[in-house]
Each structure stands twice: as C-alpha cells, then as structure tokens.
Scaffold this active site. Structure first.
Site, PDB file in Angstrom:
ATOM      1  N   ASP A  79      -5.110  -0.663   3.228  1.00  0.00           N
ATOM      2  CA  ASP A  79      -3.968  -0.720   3.417  1.00  0.00           C
ATOM      3  C   ASP A  79      -3.367   0.607   4.109  1.00  0.00           C
ATOM      4  O   ASP A  79      -4.387   1.632   4.240  1.00  0.00           O
ATOM      5  CB  ASP A  79      -3.169  -0.931   2.158  1.00  0.00           C
ATOM      6  CG  ASP A  79      -1.475  -0.996   2.204  1.00  0.00           C
ATOM      7  OD1 ASP A  79      -1.108  -1.261   3.085  1.00  0.00           O
ATOM      8  OD2 ASP A  79      -0.953  -0.527   1.047  1.00  0.00           O
ATOM      9  N   ASP A 137       5.328  -5.272   4.063  1.00  0.00           N
ATOM     10  CA  ASP A 137       6.261  -5.142   2.841  1.00  0.00           C
ATOM     11  C   ASP A 137       7.669  -6.156   3.329  1.00  0.00           C
ATOM     12  O   ASP A 137       8.578  -5.523   3.703  1.00  0.00           O
ATOM     13  CB  ASP A 137       6.506  -3.689   2.637  1.00  0.00           C
ATOM     14  CG  ASP A 137       5.202  -3.173   2.210  1.00  0.00           C
ATOM     15  OD1 ASP A 137       4.403  -3.694   1.763  1.00  0.00           O
ATOM     16  OD2 ASP A 137       5.380  -1.639   1.967  1.00  0.00           O
ATOM     17  N   GLU A 178      -1.982   2.489   9.580  1.00  0.00           N
ATOM     18  CA  GLU A 178      -1.136   2.692  10.680  1.00  0.00           C
ATOM     19  C   GLU A 178      -1.718   4.048  11.530  1.00  0.00           C
ATOM     20  O   GLU A 178      -1.516   3.804  12.681  1.00  0.00           O
ATOM     21  CB  GLU A 178       0.436   2.674  10.840  1.00  0.00           C
ATOM     22  CG  GLU A 178       0.815   1.314  10.014  1.00  0.00           C
ATOM     23  CD  GLU A 178       0.314   0.746   8.675  1.00  0.00           C
ATOM     24  OE1 GLU A 178       0.384   1.826   7.777  1.00  0.00           O
ATOM     25  OE2 GLU A 178       0.110  -0.405   8.278  1.00  0.00           O
TER      26      GLU A 178
HETATM   27  C1  GLC Z   1       2.023  -0.437   0.545  1.00  0.00           C
HETATM   28  C2  GLC Z   1       1.565  -1.921   0.906  1.00  0.00           C
HETATM   29  C3  GLC Z   1       1.905  -2.948  -0.477  1.00  0.00           C
HETATM   30  C4  GLC Z   1       1.076  -1.968  -1.755  1.00  0.00           C
HETATM   31  C5  GLC Z   1       1.764  -0.659  -1.773  1.00  0.00           C
HETATM   32  C6  GLC Z   1       1.162   0.065  -2.986  1.00  0.00           C
HETATM   33  O1  GLC Z   1       3.579  -0.567   0.570  1.00  0.00           O
HETATM   34  O2  GLC Z   1       2.238  -2.580   1.741  1.00  0.00           O
HETATM   35  O3  GLC Z   1       1.069  -4.076  -0.289  1.00  0.00           O
HETATM   36  O4  GLC Z   1       1.400  -2.747  -2.706  1.00  0.00           O
HETATM   37  O5  GLC Z   1       1.628   0.071  -0.592  1.00  0.00           O
HETATM   38  O6  GLC Z   1      -0.187   0.243  -2.484  1.00  0.00           O
END
Ligand code: GLC
Length: 753
Positions: free
Chosen positions: A387, A458, A390
């Site tokens: 995650d 998200d 980017e």
């Molecule tokens: C980001 C991710 C989400 C995750 C959050 C906490 O917003 O896109 O899926 O739950 O971080 O890790």
C-alpha cells in the site's frame, strides 16, 4: 516558453533492423517487434532511448522498408507505416491501405521546453477505450487524463489522477481497431479531443521521449494479446486468492481476526482470506508484529490455517526513522533509501511518522526488501499487500529533487509502486519456494501484471462508486491488468444494507473479491446486516465458490493471452454504438459466457442492453433476444446476469474454503444455442508452480449443437483432477431433456445431449 517542432528529415539510415531518421531537433528510431507491433521512439537523447520498465520483448532485428524522395514506407504482414519526410510524420495503415491512425498533419510532434507532445488526427466516428484506472466513461472521447500516481483518498467518480498509470489506449473507428502504448514514465497526458473543437487528439509527457508502441491487430482481443505479449502476463494466482477475502482497517488483535474467521465458519459463509491492516505492526514499523496484540504470530496463523484461512498482511514502503529498528539501521548503513542530491536521506511523513523510502529502482535494495519478508513468511503469511506506494506522503508533494537511483522523482514516481511490487514478488517467490505468493498493490504501471494484483484504492460507500468500480475493473482489464479488486461496500462511509447486498452480488463477478473498510467504520462482515441480508450475501459468496472452476479457467486464459476475466462489452462488440451508452457502459462479460449488468441498490428494475444473439437470465433461464435493450427485474436477490446462448460454465458444489475437497462433482452448465462454442477448462494444484512443469489438467470442452453433443477432449498434463463425476445441466433445451452423470476421466468424453 521554447517551442520546437520535429521538423524535416535530414537523414535516413538502417542498421541492425532499426531505422534511424534524424531531423534538426530529434531522432526517430523505428523498430518492428512483430507484424502487428511497431515501435516509434522520437528522442532527443539517443543514448537513453532503450530503457523500459514495462517492455520485456526485443525487436525482431529486421525491418522491411522502401524509401522514396518524399516517404519511407515500413511494411509488415499486418501493418504499413508511411513516414512522410517533410515534415516528419507517421501514419499507420492496414496492409490494404485503410488508415488506422496518423499524426495531425499540421502539428505532429513538438516540444515546449522539455515537454513532448504528439498530435494525432481524430477520425470523425472514433471512440477510445483503455488507460487503466481512469474515472469517466467507457468511451474516453472528449475527456482528458493525467498519469501521476496519487494517493487519491476521498476520490470521487470524477477525480483524476488516481493511483495507477497504464498509458495505453485502443482507438476504434470505421470498423477498424488499433492500440497505442506510450512508454514514458514521466507525468503524462492523454487528451481525446477534450477542448479543441474535435480537431485532434494529443498525448504527451513532461519530459522524456515520445516513445510509443503501435498495435495493429484488427480485433480488441488481438490488441490485448499483443500488449500483454510485449509487457508480460500474470502467472496463475493462488486459488485461495480467488475465494472471498475479508479485510478491515483494522482487526486490532490476533483474537479479533480469529474471532471473525470463526464466525465465517459458524455462519456457513465461505471465505478463504483474512487480512491484517497496519495495526498488526509495532508502531507501523514494516516487518514487525505488535508484541501485545499479535504476540505469537505463528500460533495465530496456525489457528487460521486450522480453519482453512490464509492471511494477507499489509506492508507500506515508508521505513520509520528510528534508531534500533532493523530496517532503518540497515537501510541507513547501506545507503538503501531515496536521497536528496547532496546524499542526505529524504524524509517524508506517513503512518509511522517520519520515514525514509527504499530505493526500489536498485536491485540490491529490492533484494534486501524481499529477504526481509521472512518476518512475515516464517510465521506463515502467504499474501503481501503493498500500500501507499505512489509513494504516498502526507500532503502529497515529494520534492522534485528527491533521487531514486540516478533519477529524480518526477521521472520515476509512476513506476515506484511497480518496483515495490516487483521487489515483494521476487523476494517472497524466493522465500516461499514453490508456493505462489499473492501480491496486491495500490500503485502500478503497465507491466505490474507480471508481479501483482491491484485494487482501485479508497472508494466510497455510494452507488456511484459501485458502478465506477465496475468500469475501473473493465478498463484495467483492456489495459493488460486482469487481476483487480475494489473495496466491496466502499472503503469510506457506511453502505446501507441494500448497498452491501448489491455490492456483494457484483463482487462475485470481480476478479478479486475483497470486503474492506476504513478505520472506525461500522463493522462490515456479512452477518452485520440482519438475518435476511446475511442470507442474500451468503448466497452471493456461495455463487462465487460454485463458479470457481470457471473462474480459474478464465485466469488460465489470461496467463496465455492476457484476455481479462472481466471484459467490457467493447472487447467483443467494439463497433456496437449501444454498448457505449451511459445506461449500458458498465456492463461486462465475465469470461465468454456470462454478461453482468451492475445495478445500483435503490432500484429493483433495470434497463440492460444485450448484444446480438440469444441470452438467458442466469438463474431463471428466461430467454431474451439480443441486439436490443430490455427492462428487466433486478431485485436485491438477483442482480441481472445473463448466460450467452451456447455458454459452457463449469461449476462445483459450495465449499467453505478453496482448501475443502468438495464433493468431487464437476457440473457443466450448458445453455442452448445454434453455434458451436468451446471453453478451455483448467485445473492444477492451486498453490505451486508445478503447473509450469506440466502438472496441470487442461481440456477443451466443445458444445456442438448440430451434432447434439458435448465433447471434452482428452485431458492434457499430469495433474489429476479433483473431480470424479461429471454432471451436465442443460438450460433452455427442450423440457425434460437431461443427461445422466458420467465418470470424470482423462480420456475424451462425449456426451449426447
Ligand atoms: C490506505 C489504503 C487502505 C488502508 C489504509 C490503512 O488508505 O488505501 O486500504 O486500509 O491505508 O492502511
């Protein structure tokens, strides 16, 4: 601002299968990769012109061309590229002289300072599809887009850019198709005649080359096949990753994860995967476990395994600045982090606070990162969720002078996530030996399909996002990325029970089916919405498990041809205007046999468009004539799904996890039709790479209506099928027609219908 045009040809040379054309401003390098794939790279920096993160193929090493005073003509069996010399312009034709796509004669290619821009002629009836994870309509015409991987939390159905960069589109006009992949990792732009009085389309980038691959196959599947030949295809995913996945930010302790897992079993809701979001770590430090709440990871994962669950854990790239934390100490000592030009490590803030960022563009750093996964794999984790890559930092503006390897941030931002996913995949692949790791990434660039699945980030608990999700999945599919999920239920906000029910019906027909929600949202598990809704959601998830033999076979097709699991109707019907209408643009084929029409949660009838041919409502077998729109019932218990006449859908009994053996009966559902159809059926052990050594079970199933037979070719490969009995269920045939079960054997099986 300095404005430069490509200008007139000064020289044309051919060497080692490459055509080099120079002008006063730049050099155009032309190479042929296959009869349907030609690369044009217009560069002002010939030395660097060959590097690519995406492309894994080499050019053929030969190029057929003729030169006249005014033109250079490159020919292959499938394409003619006419290059006019003065000014230098490129035009692609079919071998019989039909124009596919060409430079705009007035503006062609130009530069504004470092920015490179290519203007292309717009055909009057032209439509455009693709560009991966982009909001907006299926037909991209009259819209413009930017590629700049972004942590787009709180995005709306209008936000651009989102998290991923797939700079590839397909043009459709005059009964013709072509594709174009701009392999440039800088911030890039695609404008499909958004604001220019329909005069041209244009594409460009802040810096780098006008480096594009032109695809000339005359079908959309052919173009996808070539794109994924050029940039790679996915491997077989672990079967468990195609089961239902339950996530949340966060289940706060091992006990809570175990409790949720056991509730799936108590409620008889099939599921395969539990997730740990960031709170499993100690202070959000990657490769650590919280000593109190996840005190004994191995014992915890063993208990999950005993319930036939796999665990996926999140990893973010940000390494907390904290002396004594292993990854920090090692990374600083070895110089593994992104730096400022003076060598200082860059610091940006993200979940753990102040962080350094691994330089995934270096092989030694990728190896170091990959090897650290033993902290997760030793206790038994097999799935790795990448995650914030980017990369995301609070306030979203990494300074331009930050360096990754020898490149500055603006040049490589769009591939950072892909390189993290590669490091994760390569590392865990090595550690897990022969087991398939599951990697999921939020940021991506073309080629990421070789390493990882993606999800669309998200989203929000609204019906608009439900529909947008279907479009994003379909758009990623035509752009080479087949293994895609969306947060079912919407990440932010709380879905109504109806929305949750509906979104689950759609989840069944999504390549990756994961329920996920934001911190402090209402609990989202299937049993949170009352008994009646639990029944509906359970029914959806059961449907997913029934369909797994079909779905797994579809993924096999993806590994061979790149054909996505979820197929916008534009793949098979690119020239049918109706499929682009707003009412119908979200519809898609789930494999060759099923048409899915996503419907919002507040209505119970829907308008659907069925392309030409006959169709049957999946479930009721009510028959519909295609080539027209229909208004159909769409109760919450039955989102409109249609089987195509002649469809062959292999299904199994409901199991609670892909690790359950099941009852050994494979049921072929066949819908009546007049044309011969077939499906490649595929099985393997579901979790190792032995299939690459031939331990698979592959056969073609043909429905021959004229002969009244269903024929299964002898199975190829050395894997023994899980099934011992074959049943056939006929749909839309004369009432009373039925087929007796037979033994499921490796030899050819012929069934009279
Ligand atoms: C980001 C991710 C989400 C995750 C959050 C906490 O917003 O896109 O899926 O739950 O971080 O890790």
């Amino acid at each position: 601002m300095d404005y430069k045009i490509l200008g007139n040809t000064q020289s044309v040379q051919q060497a080692a299968g490459r055509l080099t054309i120079t002008t006063a401003e730049a050099t155009a390098l032309i190479t042929v990769y296959s009869p349907t794939v030609i690369r044009v790279n217009i560069t002002r920096n010939v030395q660097d012109a060959d590097a690519s993160f995406a492309v894994i193929r080499e050019p053929l090493g030969q190029i057929e061309h003729q030169e006249t005073d005014t033109e250079v003509i490159v020919t292959t069996d499938a394409l003619t590229l006419r290059i006019s010399k003065d000014p230098l312009r490129f035009a692609f034709y079919t071998p019989d002289g039909k124009l596919l796509s060409k430079d705009d004669e007035r503006f062609g290619t130009s530069w504004q300072n470092s920015r490179v821009i290519n203007h292309r002629e717009l055909n009057p009836d032209e439509r455009f599809i693709g560009l991966g994870e982009k909001v907006g309509d299926l037909n991209r015409r009259a819209s413009s887009f930017t590629n700049w991987n972004t942590d787009a939390s709180d995005h709306t159905p209008k936000t651009d850019p989102l998290y991923e960069t797939f700079p590839f589109f397909i043009g459709i006009h005059s009964g013709l198709t072509y594709g174009l992949f701009l392999d440039n990792t800088h911030k890039s732009y695609f404008d499909f005649a958004a604001s220019c009085d329909d005069q041209f389309i244009w594409l460009g980038a802040d810096d780098g080359d006008l480096n594009y691959y032109f695809f000339g196959a005359q079908t959309v599947p052919g173009i996808i096949e070539d794109l994924t030949w050029l940039t790679g295809r996915m491997e077989m995913p672990p079967l468990w990753s195609l089961g239902y996945q339950q996530c949340r930010w966060s289940y706060m302790s091992a006990n809570e994860v175990l409790d949720v897992a056991s509730k799936f079993r108590e409620h008889n809701v099939p599921a395969d995967v539990m997730y740990c979001d960031i709170d499993y770590m100690e202070g959000f430090k990657i490769f650590t476990w919280n000593q109190e709440t996840f005190a004994d990871p191995k014992a915890f994962i063993d208990k999950l395994k005993a319930m036939n669950f796999k665990l996926v854990t999140i990893v973010d790239p940000g390494i907390k600045v904290e002396k004594g934390y292993q990854q920090y100490d090692e990374g600083v000592e070895k110089g593994y982090f992104a730096t400022y030009p003076n060598g200082e490590n860059y610091i940006g803030e993200v979940w753990p606070g102040r962080c350094h960022f691994p330089d995934f563009f270096r092989e030694d750093v990728r190896e170091w990162w990959g090897a650290a996964f033993t902290a997760l794999t030793d206790p038994g984790v097999e799935g790795f969720w990448n995650d914030m890559n980017e990369p995301a930092v609070w306030n979203q503006n990494i300074p331009w002078i930050v360096k990754f390897g020898d490149k500055f941030m603006p040049e490589v931002r769009n591939v950072y996530g892909m390189m993290m996913a590669k490091a994760t995949y390569d590392g865990t692949r090595k550690i897990l030996g022969n087991k398939r790791p599951f990697v999921l990434t939020r940021a991506a660039y073309t080629g990421t399909q070789r390493f990882s699945a993606v999800w669309t980030g998200d989203n929000t608990a609204t019906d608009e996002h439900l529909l947008l999700g279907a479009r994003l999945v379909n758009s990623l599919g035509v752009s080479g990325m087949a293994f895609v999920g969306v947060d079912i239920g919407g990440f932010s906000g709380n879905p109504t029970p109806e929305m949750m029910v509906r979104w689950n019906s759609l989840g069944v027909f999504t390549p990756m089916y994961r329920n996920h929600s934001i911190k402090d949202s209402d609990y989202r598990e299937p049993w949170q919405y009352g008994e009646q809704n639990l029944e509906l959601i359970r029914h959806s998830i059961e449907q997913r498990y029934r369909l797994l033999p079909y779905l797994y076979s579809l993924f096999y097709e993806t590994t061979l041809t790149g054909m996505p699991v979820c197929r916008t109707l534009a793949i098979d019907h690119p020239h049918d205007a109706a499929i682009y209408y707003k009412d119908y643009q979200d519809q898609f084929m789930f494999g060759p046999g099923l048409l899915v029409a996503p419907v919002i949660s507040t209505v119970t009838t829907a308008k659907v468009y069925l392309p030409c041919g006959d169709w049957y409502r999946f479930g009721s077998d009510e028959r519909y004539t295609g080539g027209q729109e229909h208004t159909v019932d769409a109760p919450l218990s039955d989102m409109p799904v249609f089987a195509k006449a002649g469809a062959i859908i292999p299904m199994q009994n409901v199991i609670q996890s892909t690790q359950d053996a099941g009852d050994g009966v494979l049921t072929l559902h066949v819908w009546s039709g007049n044309d011969m159809t077939d499906l490649v059926y595929y099985e393997d052990d579901g979790h190792t790479y032995n299939y690459q050594q031939g331990q698979k079970h592959v056969r073609t199933i043909t429905f021959d209506p004229a002969a009244g037979k269903l024929i299964l070719t002898a199975a190829e490969g050395s894997f023994t099928s899980r099934f011992h009995t074959l049943e056939v269920t006929l749909h839309g045939f004369d009432a009373g027609r039925s087929v007796q079960p037979v033994n499921y054997v490796n030899d050819e099986i012929v069934i009279d219908l």
